[in-house]
Structure formats: structure tokens, C-alpha cells
Design a protein around this motif. Structure first.
Motif, mmCIF file in Angstrom:
data_model
loop_
_atom_site.group_PDB
_atom_site.id
_atom_site.type_symbol
_atom_site.label_atom_id
_atom_site.label_comp_id
_atom_site.label_asym_id
_atom_site.label_seq_id
_atom_site.Cartn_x
_atom_site.Cartn_y
_atom_site.Cartn_z
ATOM 1 N N ALA A 49 0.823 -1.201 0.000
ATOM 2 C CA ALA A 49 0.000 0.000 0.000
ATOM 3 C C ALA A 49 0.857 1.249 0.000
ATOM 4 O O ALA A 49 0.410 2.310 -0.400
ATOM 5 C CB ALA A 49 -0.930 -0.006 1.216
ATOM 6 N N THR A 50 2.107 1.141 0.463
ATOM 7 C CA THR A 50 2.943 2.337 0.558
ATOM 8 C C THR A 50 3.655 2.665 -0.749
ATOM 9 O O THR A 50 4.131 3.777 -0.906
ATOM 10 C CB THR A 50 4.017 2.161 1.655
ATOM 11 N N PRO A 80 -11.149 -1.344 3.046
ATOM 12 C CA PRO A 80 -10.132 -2.311 2.621
ATOM 13 C C PRO A 80 -10.754 -3.490 1.882
ATOM 14 O O PRO A 80 -11.753 -4.060 2.325
ATOM 15 C CB PRO A 80 -9.493 -2.746 3.949
ATOM 16 N N GLY A 81 -10.183 -3.812 0.733
ATOM 17 C CA GLY A 81 -10.684 -4.903 -0.085
ATOM 18 C C GLY A 81 -11.702 -4.485 -1.126
ATOM 19 O O GLY A 81 -12.016 -5.271 -2.026
ATOM 20 N N ASP A 82 -12.241 -3.267 -1.026
ATOM 21 C CA ASP A 82 -13.177 -2.785 -2.038
ATOM 22 C C ASP A 82 -12.479 -2.635 -3.391
ATOM 23 O O ASP A 82 -11.275 -2.378 -3.459
ATOM 24 C CB ASP A 82 -13.771 -1.429 -1.646
ATOM 25 N N LEU A 92 -3.697 7.171 -2.824
ATOM 26 C CA LEU A 92 -4.850 7.115 -1.920
ATOM 27 C C LEU A 92 -5.518 5.747 -1.954
ATOM 28 O O LEU A 92 -5.910 5.214 -0.912
ATOM 29 C CB LEU A 92 -5.854 8.198 -2.301
ATOM 30 N N PHE A 93 -5.659 5.171 -3.139
ATOM 31 C CA PHE A 93 -6.271 3.836 -3.235
ATOM 32 C C PHE A 93 -5.417 2.807 -2.498
ATOM 33 O O PHE A 93 -5.946 1.907 -1.832
ATOM 34 C CB PHE A 93 -6.430 3.414 -4.698
ATOM 35 N N GLY A 94 -4.100 2.930 -2.629
ATOM 36 C CA GLY A 94 -3.214 2.000 -1.931
ATOM 37 C C GLY A 94 -3.326 2.118 -0.429
ATOM 38 O O GLY A 94 -3.394 1.112 0.292
ATOM 39 N N GLU A 95 -3.350 3.348 0.080
ATOM 40 C CA GLU A 95 -3.452 3.544 1.524
ATOM 41 C C GLU A 95 -4.785 3.034 2.058
ATOM 42 O O GLU A 95 -4.877 2.616 3.209
ATOM 43 C CB GLU A 95 -3.286 5.032 1.859
ATOM 44 N N ALA A 96 -5.828 3.083 1.225
ATOM 45 C CA ALA A 96 -7.140 2.597 1.656
ATOM 46 C C ALA A 96 -7.249 1.082 1.595
ATOM 47 O O ALA A 96 -8.245 0.514 2.068
ATOM 48 C CB ALA A 96 -8.229 3.222 0.781
ATOM 49 N N GLY A 97 -6.253 0.401 1.010
ATOM 50 C CA GLY A 97 -6.305 -1.048 0.885
ATOM 51 C C GLY A 97 -7.265 -1.522 -0.185
ATOM 52 O O GLY A 97 -7.780 -2.649 -0.130
ATOM 53 N N ALA A 98 -7.506 -0.681 -1.203
ATOM 54 C CA ALA A 98 -8.436 -1.040 -2.274
ATOM 55 C C ALA A 98 -7.763 -1.955 -3.287
ATOM 56 O O ALA A 98 -6.550 -1.928 -3.467
ATOM 57 C CB ALA A 98 -8.949 0.219 -2.969
ATOM 58 N N ALA A 99 -8.578 -2.733 -3.971
ATOM 59 C CA ALA A 99 -8.130 -3.507 -5.125
ATOM 60 C C ALA A 99 -8.458 -2.692 -6.373
ATOM 61 O O ALA A 99 -9.624 -2.378 -6.621
ATOM 62 C CB ALA A 99 -8.848 -4.853 -5.179
ATOM 63 N N ALA A 153 -16.788 0.026 -5.777
ATOM 64 C CA ALA A 153 -17.086 1.032 -4.755
ATOM 65 C C ALA A 153 -16.891 2.440 -5.302
ATOM 66 O O ALA A 153 -17.565 3.384 -4.871
ATOM 67 C CB ALA A 153 -16.191 0.815 -3.536
ATOM 68 N N LEU A 154 -15.980 2.578 -6.271
ATOM 69 C CA LEU A 154 -15.635 3.900 -6.789
ATOM 70 C C LEU A 154 -15.066 3.720 -8.191
ATOM 71 O O LEU A 154 -14.371 2.740 -8.464
ATOM 72 C CB LEU A 154 -14.570 4.543 -5.889
ATOM 73 N N THR A 155 -15.378 4.665 -9.072
ATOM 74 C CA THR A 155 -14.748 4.709 -10.385
ATOM 75 C C THR A 155 -14.104 6.074 -10.533
ATOM 76 O O THR A 155 -14.773 7.099 -10.356
ATOM 77 C CB THR A 155 -15.772 4.490 -11.510
ATOM 78 N N TYR A 156 -12.818 6.088 -10.842
ATOM 79 C CA TYR A 156 -12.064 7.349 -10.926
ATOM 80 C C TYR A 156 -11.611 7.567 -12.362
ATOM 81 O O TYR A 156 -10.923 6.721 -12.940
ATOM 82 C CB TYR A 156 -10.842 7.301 -10.002
#
Length: 481
Positions: free
Chosen positions: A94-95, A194-196, A211-218, A243-246
Motif C-alpha cells: 500500500a505504501t 479495505p478490499g473494495d 490514496l487507493f493504496g493507503e485505503a487497501g483497495a483492489a 465502490a468507486l470509479t475514478y
């Protein structure tokens, strides 16, 4: 798994011998948790090839860290992070994008910095805006200065601008943030667990990936090519309910592509059909080289849940930390609460200055567009002249070119370029899941003279890189052991 050469970033800067610089950077990765206890490191020879240094440099760095107790080296087992050399894991992969993002802002000594894409000086219009803002502050009374949702005058100016672009907006639909980065941070913190799954373009803005990495997103990616975003792939990904589309549909970072109206209509319709939260990052929207500003995604049928993010950092100056979110309740209500708990409101003087700029932004937009077009053309001409084998598609706007190397690895080449006093951003920093190994993002924000000198140094570095054979191997992964 993480590519160690990617994590190392711009390690080879400073007056110390290279092995000391390499050891210091590996040590910091261990202390920050990016290299977890027990993680296996690459063998000396392939790592040296990836970093374009002699094998002895890697051997001495590893030996020094082993003597300090940070690494363990066993015959037949290779080199690994010592079990007690780092804090409890929790950051890990994530970092990596966060570290790459923060590294963009570190000015390397005596080098030209082509990592961060932002104006290098405030325009005269901003000077005048702050003078007016200061005069206005002198007359403030009965105002404690806390405006959690943002200064009403600025929110009204932004609402008027959205409405004029075909997206009916009231001041209550606007939340002022400390730049677009805080806007994205609020959205990720409020919407992603996390995992979203988050859908994003590849390549894309590295601050979003951090930001996605820090949130633990896939992160599920859809490719952006010369014709823009692969919209059929995007619609398929959206149908799975992320959960989100960027998205960066207006002068995409880093390719400069723009999504056409038909595709915007299809994306908005899909957002409405599936009830999805979509972020339309409009940070670059004013920076097209010609024609009107593209319409926001939210202005199309189905766009009621689309959130529009913008700022003045690219149009005016990065030091003007004023951004915004345009959204409808209940999305904006939740973001407003989170913002108030975070900072109780932004800087009033900066918001006053921003309101002055937005009172009549046409001149600022016109001047900025003309400047960027001239510098884009100069960078392209210098690349064509000095590096004719490099490939890119001319941008329709924005601030950067997305450039493909004919061979080798961009992260490795960036190490060589740094020794020729120019700092570059390798494509892996913008590509979740890989795919950016052969690419560089080159901004065209500097003066024409500086761009010409930068390409001269890059060409010299490329000649040296080619003479050394340039690594053609796969990325070196950090392995859990």
C-alpha cells in the motif's frame, strides 16, 4: 509483490559514494515498512543491472546493512530483511504508490525536475487577486473565519460556472477543499473500505493511486491509448459494481487525451443504471489547446451521482491550495461532515483570491492555454530531433506527454538520467498492476529553454544507457520468505 527498483526511486542523489546512498535508501524502506521483515531482496548482479551500477555497489550496500543487522544473508538462500529490522507490517504494498507520489516533490540537488507537473510560478493575475483579497480582509467583521463548507462567495462563483457549462448547480452543491488532492482523499476515506474494488484508468494520476493504496483497495484498471480510454472495458468494469470509479476524461493525466461526448454520455448512463459513484477529475479541464471546456460527466443523463472534482492548481499555481467537490446530497453531506472534522475549513485569504480569479477567468485560461501549447510543441520538437526512436501521441491538452521508450526499463533509465542531472517519473508510478515499465511521463511546464536543456540531458543519458546495454530483464520483485 513490489519491484524494488521502483521502490528505490531517486536513491542515487547526494555527494556520498553510491553504495552508501543505496544502503541508506534500502534502510529507509525497511524503517517505513515498505520492505517487511523477512522480505527477500534481489541478487546483486540483476539488481545492479536494473540500477545501472556495478555489482560491487550492490554488494557493498548489502554487506553494510548486514553488518548493521538490517539484512540477513545466507549461502543458498540469498538476502532478506532481518526479522527484527522493521516495525510490524501493515503498509507493505500500500505504501509503494504513496512513496512514489511523495518522491515527485523532492527537488534533486543540481538537477532539472521533470517529476511533478505543476506551474513553477504564480501568474500576475494571482498577485493582483491576493492584493484584492488582503484589502477585503481589512474590512471583515462579525466573521470568525471558520467556513467548513467553504467561503459562500467562492461556492457561488463555482456554482455559476458549472451552471454556465450546462450543469445546473447551487452553492449548496459545492464543497471547497484544500486542493483537489484533499477532495480525492475525502472521497476515498468516505467511500472505500479495505478490499473494495476501485476502477481507474491505466495510466492515471499517481496521487489517486497513492490514496487507493493507503485505503487497501483492489484497483481494476482500464487502458488509455492514443484514442483515449477503452470505454467498452470501462463499462464492463462498472457493471460489476465497484465502490468507486475514478476518471480523468478531460485532458487526461498523463496522456492529454479527451473523452468524446458520445463516450461521456455512455459513462454517465452506466453510472445511473448501476447506481455507481463516479469521480470526474476536472483538474485539467481548462487546459485544452483549443475549443471550449469539455462538459462535465455529471451534465449527461444518469449523472446525478457523478462527483466532479477540480482545483486552481494547474490553471494558476500549486501554492494556491483551493479545490472543490461538486456533488448532490447525500454524497456531499457526508463529505462536508468529514471535511469539517478534518480542518474546520480552508484558508479564507486564498479563497477570496480564488473568487477574484473566477470572477473573470477567461484571460487566465487563454494565457495558460497558449503558454502550454507553445511548450508542448517545443518539447515534441526536441524529442523528435534528439530522440527520434521515442514514441508518443501529441496531447490535446493538459501538461504532459506519455512517452514510450524503444527498449529497456524506464525506472532503470531514470537512475541514469539522474546522474545526468535530470529527474524523471517512470511510468510504473502511474500504472496500477504494472504496464508502465516502458513509459515515462514528461511535463512541458518549464520554459522553452529549460525544456530544450532537459531533452539534451535526457538524450545524453539515453546514449549512455544504450551503450551500457540497458536492462531488458523483467522487474526484480521483493519476495516474502
Amino acid at each position: 509483490m513490489s519491484d524494488l527498483s521502483f521502490l528505490l526511486g531517486r536513491w542515487a542523489t547526494g555527494p556520498d559514494p553510491l553504495y552508501l546512498l543505496l544502503a541508506a535508501r534500502i534502510r529507509s524502506l525497511i524503517e517505513e515498512g515498505a520492505l517487511a521483515p523477512g522480505a527477500g531482496l534481489p541478487a546483486e548482479r540483476p539488481l545492479a543491472a536494473r540500477l545501472s551500477v556495478g555489482r560491487g555497489t550492490v554488494v557493498r550496500a548489502y554487506d553494510l546493512l548486514r553488518e548493521e543487522g538490517a539484512l540477513v544473508r545466507r549461502q543458498g538462500s540469498g538476502t532478506a530483511v532481518a526479522p527484527a529490522a522493521a516495525p510490524e507490517p501493515g503498509a507493505g504494498e500500500a505504501t509503494q504508490y504513496g512513496m512514489a507520489f511523495l518522491g515527485m516533490f523532492e527537488p534533486p540537488p543540481e538537477s532539472l525536475m521533470l517529476t511533478c507537473a505543476a506551474p513553477d510560478a504564480p501568474p500576475p493575475a494571482l498577485h493582483a487577486a491576493y492584493r484584492e483579497a488582503a484589502a477585503r480582509l481589512a474590512g471583515f467583521s462579525d466573521d470568525i473565519g471558520y467556513h467548513p463548507a467553504g467561503l459562500p462567495e467562492l461556492r457561488a462563483a463555482l456554482a455559476d460556472r458549472f451552471t454556465a457549462r450546462g450543469l445546473a448547480t447551487s452553492p449548496d452543491d459545492v464543497l471547497i477543499t484544500n486542493g483537489a488532492q484533499q477532495a480525492l482523499d475525502l472521497l476515498v476515506r468516505c467511500r472505500v473500505l479495505p478490499g473494495d474494488t476501485v476502477v481507474a484508468e491505466r495510466p492515471t494520476y499517481p496521487g489517486a493511486l497513492a490514496l487507493f493504496g493507503e485505503a487497501g483497495a483492489a484497483v481494476r484498471t482500464v487502458d488509455v491509448g492514443p484514442a483515449g480510454t477503452d470505454v467498452p472495458a470501462l463499462l464492463a468494469a462498472m457493471a460489476d459494481g465497484p465502490a468507486l470509479t475514478y476518471l480523468v476524461p478531460s485532458f487526461h493525466n498523463p496522456t492529454g487525451a479527451v473523452m468524446d461526448p458520445l463516450h461521456r454520455r455512455r459513462v454517465a448512463a452506466a453510472a445511473g443504471e448501476h447506481g455507481l459513484l463516479v469521480i470526474d477529475d476536472e483538474t485539467m479541464a481548462d487546459l485544452g489547446f483549443e475549443g471550449p471546456v469539455p462538459p462535465p460527466l455529471a451534465s449527461y443523463p444518469g449523472g446525478e451521482r457523478i462527483v466532479t472534482v477540480g482545483s486552481l492548481s494547474k490553471l494558476a499555481w500549486g501554492g494556491l491550495r483551493v479545490g472543490w467537490i461538486r456533488a448532490r446530497p447525500p454524497v456531499l453531506d457526508r463529505l462536508r461532515r468529514a471535511k469539517a472534522l478534518s480542518d474546520m475549513g480552508g484558508d479564507v485569504a486564498s479563497q477570496l483570491a480564488a473568487a477574484v480569479l473566477l470572477r473573470d477567468p477567461d484571460a487566465l485560461v487563454r494565457d495558460r492555454r497558449a503558454e502550454l501549447r507553445t511548450r508542448h510543441d517545443r518539447l515534441a520538437a526536441e524529442l523528435d530531433r534528439r530522440l527520434p526512436d521515442w514514441r508518443y501521441t501529441p496531447a490535446a491538452g493538459g501538461q504532459t506527454l506519455w512517452v514510450r521508450l524503444p527498449h529497456g526499463d524506464a525506472a532503470s533509465f531514470a537512475q541514469v538520467a539522474l546522474r545526468h542531472r535530470v529527474a524523471l517519473l517512470p511510468g510504473e508510478a502511474l500504472c496500477a498492476g504494472g504496464g508502465g515499465r516502458a513509459w515515462l511521463r514528461l511535463p512541458f511546464l518549464a520554459s522553452e529553454e529549460t525544456l530544450a536543456e532537459a531533452v539534451r540531458r535526457i538524450a545524453a543519458a539515453w546514449e549512455h544507457y544504450g551503450a551500457a546495454g540497458g536492462p531488458r530483464t523483467a522487474p526484480l520483485r521483493v519476495m516474502a520468505v
